[in-house]
Design a protein around this motif. Structure first.
Motif, PDB file in Angstrom:
ATOM      1  N   LEU A  95       0.735  -1.171  -0.056  1.00 24.21           N
ATOM      2  CA  LEU A  95       0.007   0.113   0.033  1.00 24.21           C
ATOM      3  C   LEU A  95       0.927   1.244  -0.020  1.00 24.21           C
ATOM      4  O   LEU A  95       1.955   1.098   0.630  1.00 24.21           O
ATOM      5  N   LYS A  96       0.356   2.308  -0.729  1.00 25.04           N
ATOM      6  CA  LYS A  96       0.963   3.488  -0.642  1.00 25.04           C
ATOM      7  C   LYS A  96       0.291   4.589   0.246  1.00 25.04           C
ATOM      8  O   LYS A  96      -0.792   4.438   0.632  1.00 25.04           O
ATOM      9  N   PRO A  97       1.051   5.313   1.010  1.00 24.24           N
ATOM     10  CA  PRO A  97       0.626   6.414   1.812  1.00 24.24           C
ATOM     11  C   PRO A  97      -0.659   7.253   1.102  1.00 24.24           C
ATOM     12  O   PRO A  97      -0.361   7.690  -0.090  1.00 24.24           O
ATOM     13  N   VAL A  98      -1.774   7.548   1.802  1.00 26.89           N
ATOM     14  CA  VAL A  98      -2.699   8.448   1.314  1.00 26.89           C
ATOM     15  C   VAL A  98      -2.762   9.769   1.890  1.00 26.89           C
ATOM     16  O   VAL A  98      -2.235   9.844   3.101  1.00 26.89           O
ATOM     17  N   PRO A  99      -3.160  10.942   1.113  1.00 28.00           N
ATOM     18  CA  PRO A  99      -3.221  12.090   2.051  1.00 28.00           C
ATOM     19  C   PRO A  99      -3.990  12.132   3.199  1.00 28.00           C
ATOM     20  O   PRO A  99      -5.162  11.411   3.412  1.00 28.00           O
ATOM     21  N   VAL A 100      -3.498  12.702   4.316  1.00 29.47           N
ATOM     22  CA  VAL A 100      -4.117  12.932   5.300  1.00 29.47           C
ATOM     23  C   VAL A 100      -5.319  13.831   5.376  1.00 29.47           C
ATOM     24  O   VAL A 100      -4.778  15.386   5.250  1.00 29.47           O
ATOM     25  N   PRO A 101      -6.456  13.880   5.621  1.00 28.12           N
ATOM     26  CA  PRO A 101      -7.321  14.905   5.793  1.00 28.12           C
ATOM     27  C   PRO A 101      -6.904  15.744   6.937  1.00 28.12           C
ATOM     28  O   PRO A 101      -6.577  15.534   7.864  1.00 28.12           O
ATOM     29  N   PRO A 102      -7.166  17.168   6.548  1.00 29.37           N
ATOM     30  CA  PRO A 102      -6.616  18.353   7.699  1.00 29.37           C
ATOM     31  C   PRO A 102      -7.413  18.154   8.771  1.00 29.37           C
ATOM     32  O   PRO A 102      -7.180  18.127   9.951  1.00 29.37           O
ATOM     33  N   GLU A 103      -8.802  17.493   8.993  1.00 29.51           N
ATOM     34  CA  GLU A 103      -9.626  17.500  10.063  1.00 29.51           C
ATOM     35  C   GLU A 103      -9.337  16.123  10.844  1.00 29.51           C
ATOM     36  O   GLU A 103      -9.767  16.150  11.920  1.00 29.51           O
ATOM     37  N   THR A 104      -8.343  15.520  10.241  1.00 29.74           N
ATOM     38  CA  THR A 104      -7.805  14.290  11.192  1.00 29.74           C
ATOM     39  C   THR A 104      -6.360  14.674  11.760  1.00 29.74           C
ATOM     40  O   THR A 104      -5.676  13.729  12.187  1.00 29.74           O
ATOM     41  N   ASP A 105      -5.791  16.059  11.242  1.00 31.57           N
ATOM     42  CA  ASP A 105      -4.471  16.175  11.900  1.00 31.57           C
ATOM     43  C   ASP A 105      -4.285  16.773  13.198  1.00 31.57           C
ATOM     44  O   ASP A 105      -4.182  17.885  13.504  1.00 31.57           O
ATOM     45  N   TYR A 106      -4.069  15.713  14.101  1.00 33.23           N
ATOM     46  CA  TYR A 106      -4.148  15.971  15.619  1.00 33.23           C
ATOM     47  C   TYR A 106      -3.157  17.043  15.813  1.00 33.23           C
ATOM     48  O   TYR A 106      -3.160  18.052  16.442  1.00 33.23           O
ATOM     49  N   THR A 107      -1.848  16.930  15.285  1.00 33.85           N
ATOM     50  CA  THR A 107      -0.760  17.609  15.563  1.00 33.85           C
ATOM     51  C   THR A 107      -0.873  19.129  15.065  1.00 33.85           C
ATOM     52  O   THR A 107      -0.644  20.048  16.048  1.00 33.85           O
ATOM     53  N   MET A 108      -1.535  19.277  13.951  1.00 40.55           N
ATOM     54  CA  MET A 108      -1.703  20.696  13.329  1.00 40.55           C
ATOM     55  C   MET A 108      -2.880  21.386  14.012  1.00 40.55           C
ATOM     56  O   MET A 108      -2.889  22.498  14.156  1.00 40.55           O
ATOM     57  N   LEU A 109      -3.910  20.339  14.283  1.00 38.92           N
ATOM     58  CA  LEU A 109      -5.085  21.192  15.067  1.00 38.92           C
ATOM     59  C   LEU A 109      -4.667  21.810  16.309  1.00 38.92           C
ATOM     60  O   LEU A 109      -5.162  22.698  16.855  1.00 38.92           O
ATOM     61  N   LEU A 110      -3.897  20.849  17.192  1.00 40.70           N
ATOM     62  CA  LEU A 110      -3.420  21.423  18.432  1.00 40.70           C
ATOM     63  C   LEU A 110      -2.434  22.692  18.424  1.00 40.70           C
ATOM     64  O   LEU A 110      -2.731  23.786  19.030  1.00 40.70           O
ATOM     65  N   GLU A 111      -1.485  22.774  17.134  1.00 40.81           N
ATOM     66  CA  GLU A 111      -0.833  23.967  16.893  1.00 40.81           C
ATOM     67  C   GLU A 111      -1.690  25.052  16.573  1.00 40.81           C
ATOM     68  O   GLU A 111      -1.440  26.158  17.260  1.00 40.81           O
ATOM     69  N   ASN A 112      -2.688  24.807  16.029  1.00 37.84           N
ATOM     70  CA  ASN A 112      -3.790  25.839  15.279  1.00 37.84           C
ATOM     71  C   ASN A 112      -4.514  26.415  16.629  1.00 37.84           C
ATOM     72  O   ASN A 112      -4.858  27.717  16.924  1.00 37.84           O
ATOM     73  N   LYS A 113      -4.483  25.666  17.983  1.00 42.86           N
ATOM     74  CA  LYS A 113      -5.246  26.212  19.099  1.00 42.86           C
ATOM     75  C   LYS A 113      -4.066  26.829  19.928  1.00 42.86           C
ATOM     76  O   LYS A 113      -4.490  27.065  21.161  1.00 42.86           O
ATOM     77  N   GLY A 114      -3.037  26.927  19.379  1.00 41.50           N
ATOM     78  CA  GLY A 114      -1.801  27.537  20.173  1.00 41.50           C
ATOM     79  C   GLY A 114      -1.182  26.695  21.147  1.00 41.50           C
ATOM     80  O   GLY A 114      -0.594  27.364  22.324  1.00 41.50           O
ATOM     81  N   ILE A 115      -1.394  25.585  21.171  1.00 45.87           N
ATOM     82  CA  ILE A 115      -0.736  24.495  22.109  1.00 45.87           C
ATOM     83  C   ILE A 115       0.563  24.022  21.602  1.00 45.87           C
ATOM     84  O   ILE A 115       0.569  23.446  20.387  1.00 45.87           O
TER      85      ILE A 115
END
Ligand SMILES: [Fe+2]
Ligand SMILES: [Fe+2]
Length: 262
Positions: free
Chosen positions: A77-97
């Motif tokens: 299998l090949k990696p698939v794009p990560v939907p932004p709403e499932t990107d835990y690390t990025m969402l935490l950063e967006n909350k200023g954490i």
């Protein structure tokens, strides 16, 4: 019967859902690897003995990313794009954490309060990682394809959590206790919301891929909301306590390699 094990088994048995699961996991791990490598490079002089441990922390996360990619490769299998709403690390950063990526890209040494921010963010997110891997280890430790990976990553995440407890306690004794408690609380309260939102998003994607009927999806969503309610009512406190870990100096040596997965 709906159980964590049967759900994960379903995700595992389907190529598309397995690729999405591994891609989301690999992306989070390698973002963690990059962050830790940058933090290690920018450690302030006053905390320089932390640098090798942060480097090791980053090396472990990079290794986890490679392991999830190798698990996909083994199945062709090949990696698939990560939907932004499932990107835990990025969402935490967006909350200023935690420390912002923009800050980490600048070649400017961090301060001791920045180190408190890094360790508090790690204390909370490593608790989550450690609990999630523990659940996988409980059900899949003996799985022929996944067992070794799950056992190795789970052990590493327990080390990361132990390291965060130890280093935050050291800084608390050095007079940073109030800042640590304040930062931990803010991180935990933001994390439980992000975790809920990411869980709902991941389940929605899995449900579409696996063709879950409406009632099954509804039961799962209700379960995720129930976990959030429990965490909001007091479960979050388990993410902010500090105690001397059984494993001392858990990141004191070099990372263990993963020859069997490469
Ligand atoms: Fe990890
Ligand atoms: Fe970790």
């Amino acid at each position: 019967m709906l159980s964590a094990k049967s759900l994960f088994q379903e995700i595992l048995d389907n190529d598309e859902s397995f690729a999405l699961f591994c891609s989301i996991a690999a992306s989070g791990e390698s973002q963690g690897g990059w962050e830790n490598a940058r933090i290690a490079a920018l450690v302030p002089e006053a905390q320089r003995e932390l640098a090798p441990k942060i480097t090791r922390h980053g090396a472990d996360e990079d290794k986890h990313g490679r392991i999830f990619n190798a698990l996909m490769r083994k199945r062709g299998l090949k990696p698939v794009p990560v939907p932004p709403e499932t990107d835990y690390t990025m969402l935490l950063e967006n909350k200023g954490i935690g420390l912002a990526h923009g800050r980490l890209k600048r070649d400017e040494p961090l301060t001791v309060p920045d180190i408190v921010t890094y360790l508090a963010h790690s204390r909370v997110t490593e608790q989550r990682a450690s609990e999630q891997m523990d659940l996988l280890r409980k059900h899949f430790a003996d799985h022929p394809d996944l067992g070794r990976a799950v056992r190795m990553i789970s052990n590493d995440e327990d080390n990361h959590l132990a390291y965060c407890h130890e280093e935050l306690l050291r800084l608390a004794y050095a007079g940073h206790g109030r800042a640590i408690q304040r930062t931990l609380r803010a991180c935990a309260l933001a994390e439980i919301r992000v975790y809920r939102d990411v869980s709902l998003a991941v389940m929605a994607h899995m449900g579409r891929i696996l063709g879950w009927p409406g009632p099954k999806a509804a039961v799962l969503a209700a379960g995720i909301h129930a976990v959030y309610a429990y965490e909001r009512l007091g479960g979050w406190r388990r993410m902010v306590s500090l105690r001397t870990p059984d494993r001392r100096n858990a990141l004191g040596g070099p990372a263990t390699p993963e020859p069997e997965f490469a």
